[in-house]
Structures are given as structure tokens and as C-alpha cells.
Scaffold this motif. Sequence first.
Motif, PDB file in Angstrom:
ATOM      1  N   GLU A   5      27.225  41.311  40.174  1.00 58.92           N
ATOM      2  CA  GLU A   5      27.578  41.638  41.554  1.00 58.92           C
ATOM      3  C   GLU A   5      28.026  40.406  42.323  1.00 58.92           C
ATOM      4  O   GLU A   5      28.868  40.496  43.214  1.00 58.92           O
ATOM      5  CB  GLU A   5      26.373  42.280  42.260  1.00 58.92           C
ATOM      6  N   HIS A   6      27.459  39.265  41.985  1.00 58.37           N
ATOM      7  CA  HIS A   6      27.801  38.033  42.709  1.00 58.37           C
ATOM      8  C   HIS A   6      29.097  37.412  42.189  1.00 58.37           C
ATOM      9  O   HIS A   6      29.996  37.094  42.957  1.00 58.37           O
ATOM     10  CB  HIS A   6      26.663  37.026  42.582  1.00 58.37           C
ATOM     11  N   PHE A   7      29.183  37.228  40.881  1.00 57.52           N
ATOM     12  CA  PHE A   7      30.355  36.603  40.277  1.00 57.52           C
ATOM     13  C   PHE A   7      31.368  37.684  39.903  1.00 57.52           C
ATOM     14  O   PHE A   7      31.379  38.181  38.778  1.00 57.52           O
ATOM     15  CB  PHE A   7      29.965  35.798  39.037  1.00 57.52           C
ATOM     16  N   LYS A   8      32.193  38.051  40.840  1.00 61.09           N
ATOM     17  CA  LYS A   8      33.210  39.053  40.557  1.00 61.09           C
ATOM     18  C   LYS A   8      34.533  38.634  41.184  1.00 61.09           C
ATOM     19  O   LYS A   8      34.579  37.901  42.168  1.00 61.09           O
ATOM     20  CB  LYS A   8      32.786  40.427  41.063  1.00 61.09           C
ATOM     21  N   PHE A   9      35.591  39.119  40.603  1.00 63.86           N
ATOM     22  CA  PHE A   9      36.933  38.733  41.026  1.00 63.86           C
ATOM     23  C   PHE A   9      37.261  39.297  42.398  1.00 63.86           C
ATOM     24  O   PHE A   9      36.892  40.421  42.736  1.00 63.86           O
ATOM     25  CB  PHE A   9      37.953  39.236  39.999  1.00 63.86           C
ATOM     26  N   SER A  10      37.954  38.494  43.206  1.00 61.70           N
ATOM     27  CA  SER A  10      38.429  38.938  44.514  1.00 61.70           C
ATOM     28  C   SER A  10      39.836  38.400  44.725  1.00 61.70           C
ATOM     29  O   SER A  10      40.299  37.506  44.007  1.00 61.70           O
ATOM     30  CB  SER A  10      37.498  38.456  45.634  1.00 61.70           C
ATOM     31  N   ASN A  11      40.518  38.926  45.719  1.00 63.46           N
ATOM     32  CA  ASN A  11      41.904  38.513  45.981  1.00 63.46           C
ATOM     33  C   ASN A  11      42.007  37.035  46.335  1.00 63.46           C
ATOM     34  O   ASN A  11      43.019  36.386  46.060  1.00 63.46           O
ATOM     35  CB  ASN A  11      42.493  39.354  47.113  1.00 63.46           C
ATOM     36  N   ILE A  76      43.478  25.121  39.535  1.00 63.32           N
ATOM     37  CA  ILE A  76      42.276  25.414  38.749  1.00 63.32           C
ATOM     38  C   ILE A  76      41.017  25.289  39.602  1.00 63.32           C
ATOM     39  O   ILE A  76      40.141  26.170  39.596  1.00 63.32           O
ATOM     40  CB  ILE A  76      42.195  24.487  37.528  1.00 63.32           C
ATOM     41  N   LEU A  77      40.909  24.211  40.355  1.00 63.27           N
ATOM     42  CA  LEU A  77      39.691  23.959  41.127  1.00 63.27           C
ATOM     43  C   LEU A  77      39.560  24.894  42.321  1.00 63.27           C
ATOM     44  O   LEU A  77      38.443  25.314  42.664  1.00 63.27           O
ATOM     45  CB  LEU A  77      39.664  22.493  41.578  1.00 63.27           C
ATOM     46  N   LEU A  78      40.666  25.242  42.955  1.00 62.35           N
ATOM     47  CA  LEU A  78      40.600  26.209  44.058  1.00 62.35           C
ATOM     48  C   LEU A  78      40.173  27.587  43.548  1.00 62.35           C
ATOM     49  O   LEU A  78      39.356  28.266  44.177  1.00 62.35           O
ATOM     50  CB  LEU A  78      41.950  26.313  44.767  1.00 62.35           C
ATOM     51  N   ALA A  79      40.734  27.993  42.415  1.00 63.02           N
ATOM     52  CA  ALA A  79      40.349  29.286  41.843  1.00 63.02           C
ATOM     53  C   ALA A  79      38.869  29.302  41.479  1.00 63.02           C
ATOM     54  O   ALA A  79      38.155  30.281  41.744  1.00 63.02           O
ATOM     55  CB  ALA A  79      41.208  29.582  40.607  1.00 63.02           C
ATOM     56  N   ALA A  80      38.371  28.224  40.879  1.00 60.79           N
ATOM     57  CA  ALA A  80      36.954  28.140  40.519  1.00 60.79           C
ATOM     58  C   ALA A  80      36.074  28.155  41.756  1.00 60.79           C
ATOM     59  O   ALA A  80      35.026  28.820  41.788  1.00 60.79           O
ATOM     60  CB  ALA A  80      36.704  26.873  39.705  1.00 60.79           C
ATOM     61  N   LEU A  81      36.486  27.442  42.793  1.00 65.79           N
ATOM     62  CA  LEU A  81      35.700  27.388  44.026  1.00 65.79           C
ATOM     63  C   LEU A  81      35.580  28.769  44.662  1.00 65.79           C
ATOM     64  O   LEU A  81      34.483  29.193  45.045  1.00 65.79           O
ATOM     65  CB  LEU A  81      36.341  26.414  45.008  1.00 65.79           C
ATOM     66  N   PHE A  82      36.690  29.490  44.779  1.00 65.80           N
ATOM     67  CA  PHE A  82      36.675  30.792  45.450  1.00 65.80           C
ATOM     68  C   PHE A  82      36.068  31.886  44.576  1.00 65.80           C
ATOM     69  O   PHE A  82      35.705  32.931  45.090  1.00 65.80           O
ATOM     70  CB  PHE A  82      38.091  31.179  45.874  1.00 65.80           C
ATOM     71  N   TYR A  83      35.951  31.654  43.291  1.00 63.68           N
ATOM     72  CA  TYR A  83      35.297  32.638  42.424  1.00 63.68           C
ATOM     73  C   TYR A  83      33.777  32.448  42.422  1.00 63.68           C
ATOM     74  O   TYR A  83      33.025  33.413  42.582  1.00 63.68           O
ATOM     75  CB  TYR A  83      35.826  32.533  41.001  1.00 63.68           C
TER      76      TYR A  83
END
Length: 252
Positions: A5-11, A76-83
Motif C-alpha cells: 500500500e505504501h510503495f506503489k506507482f503514482s503519476n 533516476i533519482l527523481l523517480a526513486a525519490l517520488f516512488y
Amino acid sequence: MSDSEHFKFSNSVLFAPLIGVLTVWSVYWIELLNGTNFNEFGIYPRSLAGLKGIVLSPFIHGSLEHLYNNTIPLVILLAALFYFYKSIALRVVLLGIVLSGVITWGIGRPSFHIGASGLIYVLASFIFFKGIITKHFRLVALSLIVVFIYGSLLWYIFPVKEGISWEGHLGGFLTGLIFALVFDAKVPKPKKYDWEREDYNEADDPFLKHFDADGNFIETPHFSNQESESEDGLQIRYIYKSSEKTDDTEKT
């Protein structure tokens, strides 16, 4: 809250890197079209005119190579941060640009400091230290991945190469470390089993009751006709009927 529930994909995992890359590339494209140079909008340390670079410098790059080298780690780092840290991701980015820029403005050499590398160091430093601090297995794994991929970045917080703003890198690194210590990220708590609780009593464990003191399995004892009630209020009725040939057991 569970991990799923916490680690899930978002826009935001897609849009944040996309917006960042489009912005820095658009600024460079405008420079090429107009034949201009925006370096003067970078950070010029300890001057009032150089303060504007605190906000503007991450979007300005001196060459195509400079821009390309910053694009991939930024994505890469922005995607990891927002995920993994979506609840505080925007604060890390916006305040990271400001604080790392202020540090660069305060300690930098008298020259224009430009590029998104300061923000990249903020992200890499924050993701690494925050994962270690939280001790969540997924975030620790992410920290190790960051070290494996971008561990060599650590050398560039020192003046090891001419023409590189090590002050901006150091400012970003320190900013990420500060944010990892200060910002409280919502992380799912690991599941705690009954035997991990302080008040756990082996004698009350229904599973262990099937074994004797020597560890031998004890078959389930026979019950006479009776009714039992489970913890959730569900009644279970056991009815045993014997016959000459076999025993019929009905459970409702």
C-alpha cells in the motif's frame, strides 16, 4: 500500512523526472536558438547579484555534455525519490535547491556556478542516508543501489578536477544529509509476529501445544460433542457419530 500500500506507482514518479528534464533541456535549447549564454544567471558567491542563481542555476548548463551527464542521474533519482518518499519528495527537491544553493553561495569560489549537479547530490545523499536511518529493508536496499551506481560521486565533493563546482556538490551532499536527519518520512512498519512480542508466552501458543517437551508432534485430541467459540465470535459445532463400519464426522 503494508509495503504494497505504501510503495506503489503514482503519476508523480513519471511526471517529476519528465518535468525536470524538459525544463533543463528547454533552457539550453533557448540558449542555442538565441545564441545567448545564461551563465551570468548562475550562483556568484557572496554577491547580491549572485543570489538569483540560487534558484536559477540548476536549470543552466554550460555545454551539451554537461547537460547530458546531469540528465540521466536526475531522472533516476527523481523517480526513486517520488516512488519511495512521495510524502516529502517535493519538499526535498524545492528546499534542496534553495539550501544547497545558499551553501554554494557562501563557500564557493568567485565564479558562476551552474548546473543541476547540486540537486543531484541532494537526491543521492538524501536517499542514501534516509534509507540507512529508517532501517526498512527496501529503503536500505535502495541506499545500497545508490552507492553502487553513484558512489564515485563522493570524490567530486572535493576539489579534484578543475572546472567543476565541488562547492555545489558539497552543498548538495550536506543538504541531503541534513534533510535525511530532519525530515520525517512515512515508512510502513514491519509486521511483528506474536513470538516477537515482549508478553509472548509459549504455553499459550496454539501451534506449540501440538508438541511435547521433547519436540514430538502430538495429534489433535478427540473432542466430545461440544460447541466452541472462536475469537471473532464464530461458533463451531462438532458432532461425532459412530457406526459399525466407520465413524462419520460432520463439522458445521
